[in-house]
Design a protein around this motif. Structure first.
Motif, short mmCIF file in Angstrom:
data_model
loop_
_atom_site.label_atom_id
_atom_site.label_comp_id
_atom_site.label_asym_id
_atom_site.label_seq_id
_atom_site.Cartn_x
_atom_site.Cartn_y
_atom_site.Cartn_z
N GLY A 1 15.21 -50.72 18.30
CA GLY A 1 13.89 -51.05 17.80
C GLY A 1 13.81 -51.26 16.31
N LEU A 2 14.76 -50.72 15.54
CA LEU A 2 14.72 -50.94 14.10
C LEU A 2 15.28 -52.32 13.78
N ASP A 3 14.55 -53.08 13.01
CA ASP A 3 14.93 -54.44 12.67
C ASP A 3 15.70 -54.41 11.34
N PRO A 4 16.97 -54.83 11.34
CA PRO A 4 17.76 -54.76 10.11
C PRO A 4 17.23 -55.66 8.99
N ILE A 5 16.52 -56.71 9.34
CA ILE A 5 15.93 -57.58 8.31
C ILE A 5 14.76 -56.87 7.64
N ILE A 6 13.88 -56.29 8.43
CA ILE A 6 12.69 -55.62 7.90
C ILE A 6 13.03 -54.27 7.29
N HIS A 7 14.05 -53.61 7.77
CA HIS A 7 14.34 -52.23 7.36
C HIS A 7 14.67 -52.07 5.88
N VAL A 8 15.13 -53.12 5.23
CA VAL A 8 15.41 -53.06 3.79
C VAL A 8 14.11 -52.65 3.08
N PRO A 9 14.12 -51.59 2.28
CA PRO A 9 12.87 -51.05 1.72
C PRO A 9 11.94 -52.07 1.05
N MET B 1 6.31 -56.59 3.87
CA MET B 1 5.71 -56.80 5.20
C MET B 1 4.47 -55.92 5.36
N ALA B 2 4.51 -54.70 4.85
CA ALA B 2 3.35 -53.81 4.94
C ALA B 2 2.16 -54.40 4.19
N VAL B 3 2.41 -54.98 3.04
CA VAL B 3 1.33 -55.62 2.27
C VAL B 3 0.78 -56.80 3.06
N MET B 4 1.67 -57.63 3.58
CA MET B 4 1.22 -58.83 4.31
C MET B 4 0.53 -58.49 5.63
N ALA B 5 0.85 -57.35 6.21
CA ALA B 5 0.22 -56.95 7.47
C ALA B 5 -1.26 -56.63 7.27
N ASN B 6 -1.65 -56.43 6.02
CA ASN B 6 -3.03 -56.05 5.71
C ASN B 6 -3.81 -57.14 4.98
N MET C 1 2.36 -63.79 6.94
CA MET C 1 3.21 -63.28 8.01
C MET C 1 3.00 -64.17 9.25
N THR C 2 4.09 -64.55 9.89
CA THR C 2 4.01 -65.36 11.11
C THR C 2 3.74 -64.44 12.31
N GLN C 3 3.46 -65.05 13.45
CA GLN C 3 3.28 -64.26 14.67
C GLN C 3 4.56 -63.50 15.01
N ALA C 4 5.70 -64.17 14.85
CA ALA C 4 6.98 -63.50 15.11
C ALA C 4 7.18 -62.35 14.12
N GLY C 5 6.76 -62.54 12.88
CA GLY C 5 6.87 -61.49 11.88
C GLY C 5 5.98 -60.31 12.21
N GLN C 6 4.76 -60.59 12.67
CA GLN C 6 3.84 -59.51 13.04
C GLN C 6 4.40 -58.71 14.20
N LYS C 7 4.95 -59.41 15.18
CA LYS C 7 5.53 -58.72 16.34
C LYS C 7 6.73 -57.87 15.92
N ALA C 8 7.61 -58.43 15.09
CA ALA C 8 8.78 -57.69 14.63
C ALA C 8 8.37 -56.49 13.77
N TYR C 9 7.37 -56.67 12.93
CA TYR C 9 6.89 -55.58 12.08
C TYR C 9 6.29 -54.46 12.94
N ASP C 10 5.48 -54.82 13.91
CA ASP C 10 4.87 -53.82 14.79
C ASP C 10 5.94 -53.03 15.55
N GLN C 11 6.95 -53.74 16.07
CA GLN C 11 8.02 -53.08 16.80
C GLN C 11 8.82 -52.17 15.88
N HIS C 12 9.07 -52.62 14.67
CA HIS C 12 9.82 -51.82 13.70
C HIS C 12 9.05 -50.54 13.36
N CYS C 13 7.75 -50.68 13.11
CA CYS C 13 6.92 -49.51 12.80
C CYS C 13 6.90 -48.53 13.97
N SER C 14 6.81 -49.04 15.17
CA SER C 14 6.83 -48.17 16.36
C SER C 14 8.15 -47.42 16.47
N ALA C 15 9.24 -48.13 16.20
CA ALA C 15 10.56 -47.49 16.27
C ALA C 15 10.70 -46.42 15.17
#
Length: 95
Positions: free
Chosen positions: A4-12, A18-23, A73-87
């Motif tokens: 569930g952790l996305d190696p692209i998003i996981h970089v601090p 992504m957190a800024v763009m999610a809002n 953020m794209t739809q794919a980005g939102q989905k990946a971000y949500d999954q990463h946060c859940s993980a």
């Protein structure tokens, strides 16, 4: 890799962007640079990686010093971000 952790998003720095763009519907390069307190070259590198993964799209207006870049953020980005946060939350909770 932990499931569930996305190696692209996981970089601090990317996770913070992504957190800024999610809002927000979109954010400017300048806002991200100032908010994340990183150099222009570093932000450009991080955003290029997110864009290459299909997680963000960019729009450029103008040219040269007067130009601006806006990210969304794209739809794919939102989905990946949500999954990463859940993980991350599952990892933190030990579930």
């Amino acid at each position: 890799m932990i499931e569930g952790l996305d190696p692209i998003i996981h970089v601090p720095k990317r996770l913070a962007a992504m957190a800024v763009m999610a809002n927000a519907p979109s954010v400017s390069f300048r806002f991200l640079k100032d908010h994340l307190q990183i150099s222009e070259s570093d932000l450009s590198k991080q955003m290029s990686a997110l864009e290459a993964a299909g997680y963000v799209s960019s729009t450029k207006a103008g040219r040269g010093r007067g130009g601006s870049t806006t990210y969304r953020m794209t739809q794919a980005g939102q989905k990946a971000y949500d999954q990463h946060c859940s993980a991350l939350m599952a990892l933190i909770r030990g579930t």
